[in-house]
Design an enzyme around this catalytic site. Structure first.
Site, mmCIF file in Angstrom:
data_model
loop_
_atom_site.group_PDB
_atom_site.id
_atom_site.type_symbol
_atom_site.label_atom_id
_atom_site.label_comp_id
_atom_site.label_asym_id
_atom_site.label_seq_id
_atom_site.Cartn_x
_atom_site.Cartn_y
_atom_site.Cartn_z
ATOM 1 N N GLY A 306 0.813 -1.273 -0.034
ATOM 2 C CA GLY A 306 0.062 -0.043 -0.098
ATOM 3 C C GLY A 306 0.848 1.090 -0.116
ATOM 4 N N CYS A 379 -6.441 22.587 18.062
ATOM 5 C CA CYS A 379 -6.281 23.287 19.317
ATOM 6 C C CYS A 379 -5.851 22.021 20.193
ATOM 7 C CB CYS A 379 -7.643 23.617 19.843
ATOM 8 S SG CYS A 379 -8.187 25.088 19.047
ATOM 9 N N GLU A 380 -4.408 21.634 19.925
ATOM 10 C CA GLU A 380 -3.697 20.574 20.616
ATOM 11 C C GLU A 380 -2.012 20.780 20.481
ATOM 12 O OE1 GLU A 380 -6.240 17.098 20.276
ATOM 13 O OE2 GLU A 380 -4.263 16.076 20.449
HETATM 14 N N1 LLP Z 1 -1.999 -6.123 3.957
HETATM 15 C C1 LLP Z 1 -2.712 -6.041 5.189
HETATM 16 C C2 LLP Z 1 -3.403 -7.119 5.688
HETATM 17 C C3 LLP Z 1 -2.509 -4.807 6.124
HETATM 18 O O1 LLP Z 1 -2.967 -4.819 7.182
HETATM 19 C C4 LLP Z 1 -1.876 -3.775 5.631
HETATM 20 C C5 LLP Z 1 -1.705 -2.508 6.431
HETATM 21 C C6 LLP Z 1 -1.514 -3.739 4.238
HETATM 22 C C7 LLP Z 1 -1.369 -5.013 3.421
HETATM 23 C C8 LLP Z 1 -0.525 -2.618 3.740
HETATM 24 O O2 LLP Z 1 0.422 -2.357 4.208
HETATM 25 P P1 LLP Z 1 1.718 -1.286 3.750
HETATM 26 O O3 LLP Z 1 2.238 -1.998 2.417
HETATM 27 O O4 LLP Z 1 0.816 -0.015 3.568
HETATM 28 O O5 LLP Z 1 2.825 -1.024 4.686
HETATM 29 N N2 LLP Z 1 -1.593 3.632 9.461
HETATM 30 C C9 LLP Z 1 -0.461 3.014 9.623
HETATM 31 C C10 LLP Z 1 -0.055 1.924 8.645
HETATM 32 C C11 LLP Z 1 -1.119 0.946 9.119
HETATM 33 C C12 LLP Z 1 -0.854 -0.389 8.211
HETATM 34 C C13 LLP Z 1 -2.246 -1.412 8.324
HETATM 35 N N3 LLP Z 1 -2.235 -2.464 7.670
HETATM 36 C C14 LLP Z 1 0.632 4.180 9.106
HETATM 37 O O6 LLP Z 1 0.177 5.318 9.023
HETATM 38 O O7 LLP Z 1 1.792 3.810 9.267
#
Ligand code: LLP
Length: 451
Positions: A306, A379-380
């Site tokens: 992702g 506001c934080e």
């Molecule tokens: N597959 C599954 C089952 C996942 O849970 C995730 C991400 C991905 C793929 C994709 O991972 P990536 O390639 O994007 O690292 N909000 C957090 C990241 C949370 C990721 C959750 N799962 C941040 O902003 O760093």
């Protein structure tokens, strides 16, 4: 060539491929459009998405996956990083599949006419309605996360007169080296079935027995923003051993293995992410060795990047509203630069201590850099975009700051905190800009009020 000599090269790991900074004026351009033109048309804050860069990154994953794991290997782009109807259409056209983890993400995919048989559904607590919708439209896989869910998927599929292909989400017991909140495959975690405890084997046996489930394989995701291939290799070893164990004890061959996403990206010049070809090559070597050792045939491989696709392809443009010098306890001065967004469009610094870089994007400055902090308008106190950065000492209200690498988990985690309106996403390509998600309006906020 003339164009080249007038542009400063920006670090290609952090900035979108088409981002340039004009050597004479200092102005940033992306996709052939100047920051000033974009701001005039779309205002700030705004996410600017380099369409060709996003698509090139997705295709790089697709091609590398085919190269190392064969033509039937698949890339499922993780919608949670950033999704929209437009990006789903690009991915559909470019031969990249989709991972969704809620009914909302599925709805966006379906609104883009994304082929359901190229969608995989995740989540540790999918609702009955979400499962029903997924089965009805005919998704490729549902990734099952608990015994309760196995029964739920089985009974819904039965009620709909269908059989549903599933993968089991496994927890291989790995502590990925990343922020605690985004590591997902150690034992004490909400996701999946633990291999070590025997929960995974019980889940496999249960799934095999259920009449309306087709157990095709296993899945794991060890965490996100990972800079080291050791966790992937260890996960592969444990998953392959598990597949062999199921074959030996139950004569069922699990022929699909999805090892998730997590490939880290650079946010500042100090970050040194892994080369994707190198990681996939090492994973391939580990797979071949493990399959041989455990005497099973090579499963079909899938991955779910992702961040590494969306992250570097997007930049946030903010306008500076106020500048204030604060004298610190040690007598030094820190310049607080307030921008017109903040934790509502980028929660990552407050949530994970994430670090970003910034560029003065509307003009050139020869003023010496000064210790600065870029803060939002919420506001934080914790509403910080960049905690410590050296920025030109002559920044004034009206200047524009560009923050690179905000494409993943920026707009997708945006909120309306303080009733701030979420920024638009503007796709740029070859000198043409188009809104793919418009800016929220006060009327959008008021539309929810029923009092
Ligand atoms: N597959 C599954 C089952 C996942 O849970 C995730 C991400 C991905 C793929 C994709 O991972 P990536 O390639 O994007 O690292 N909000 C957090 C990241 C949370 C990721 C959750 N799962 C941040 O902003 O760093």
């Amino acid at each position: 060539m003339a164009e080249e000599s007038r542009s400063n090269r920006l670090n290609g790991l952090i900035w979108p491929a088409t981002a340039k900074s004009d050597e004479e004026t200092g102005e940033l351009s992306i996709g052939g459009l100047k920051a000033s033109e974009l701001i005039k048309e779309y205002g700030t804050p705004a996410f600017i998405l380099d369409e060709s860069d996003f698509r090139a990154r997705a295709k790089t994953f697709r091609d590398a996956t085919h190269k190392f794991f064969g033509e039937d290997a698949e890339v499922y782009y993780a919608s949670k990083a950033f999704t929209s109807v437009a990006t789903c259409k690009w991915l559909a056209a470019d031969g990249v599949n989709l991972d969704v983890c809620t009914g909302g993400e599925l709805a966006v995919a379906l609104a883009a006419n994304f082929p359901p048989n190229r969608i995989e559904v995740h989540g540790n607590n999918k609702s009955v309605a979400e499962i029903e919708e997924a089965i009805q439209v005919g998704v490729r896989f549902i990734v099952a996360d608990s015994l309760i869910e196995l029964d739920r998927i089985n009974s819904i599929a039965g009620r709909l007169g269908k059989k549903q292909a599933i993968l089991l989400r496994l927890t291989p017991g790995i502590s990925a080296h990343t922020h605690e909140s985004i590591a997902t495959a150690h034992e004490d975690v909400k996701f999946g079935f633990s291999i070590a405890s025997g929960a995974a084997m019980l889940a496999a046996v249960t799934a095999i027995k259920r009449e309306h489930l087709i157990l095709e394989g296993v899945h794991c995701h060890i965490g996100s923003q990972i800079f080291d291939d050791a966790g992937f290799i260890l996960a592969i070893e444990r998953l392959i051993r598990f597949i062999a164990e199921v074959k030996k004890t139950h004569s069922v061959e699990l022929h699909h293995l999805d090892f998730g996403g997590g490939f880290g990206i650079a946010y500042t010049d100090l970050d040194d992410p892994m080369d994707i070809h190198l990681v996939l090559q090492k994973i391939h070597e580990a797979l071949v060795a493990q399959c041989e050792k455990n005497e099973i045939s090579m499963p079909t491989i899938a991955i779910e990047p992702g961040r590494a696709i969306a992250g570097p392809a997007m930049v946030t443009l903010y306008e500076v509203g106020t500048v204030k010098d604060v004298v610190l306890e040690d007598g030094k001065t820190r310049t607080y630069i307030s921008v017109d967004g903040g934790m509502s469009d980028n929660i990552r610094p407050s949530l994970y201590g994430a670090e970003y870089s910034a560029l003065l994007a509307n003009r050139i400055s020869t003023a010496p850099p000064t210790p600065s902090r870029v803060v939002g308008k919420h506001c934080e106190t914790g509403d910080i975009v960049i905690r410590d950065i050296a920025l030109p000492s002559d920044i004034v209200p009206g200047d524009v700051l560009a923050i690179p690498a905000t494409g993943a988990y920026g707009r997708s985690m945006a909120s309306n905190y303080n009733h701030i309106l979420r920024p638009p996403v503007i796709a740029v390509s070859d000198g043409v800009a188009k809104t793919i998600i418009r800016r929220e309006k006060i009327s959008d906020l008021l539309a929810l009020e029923e009092g």
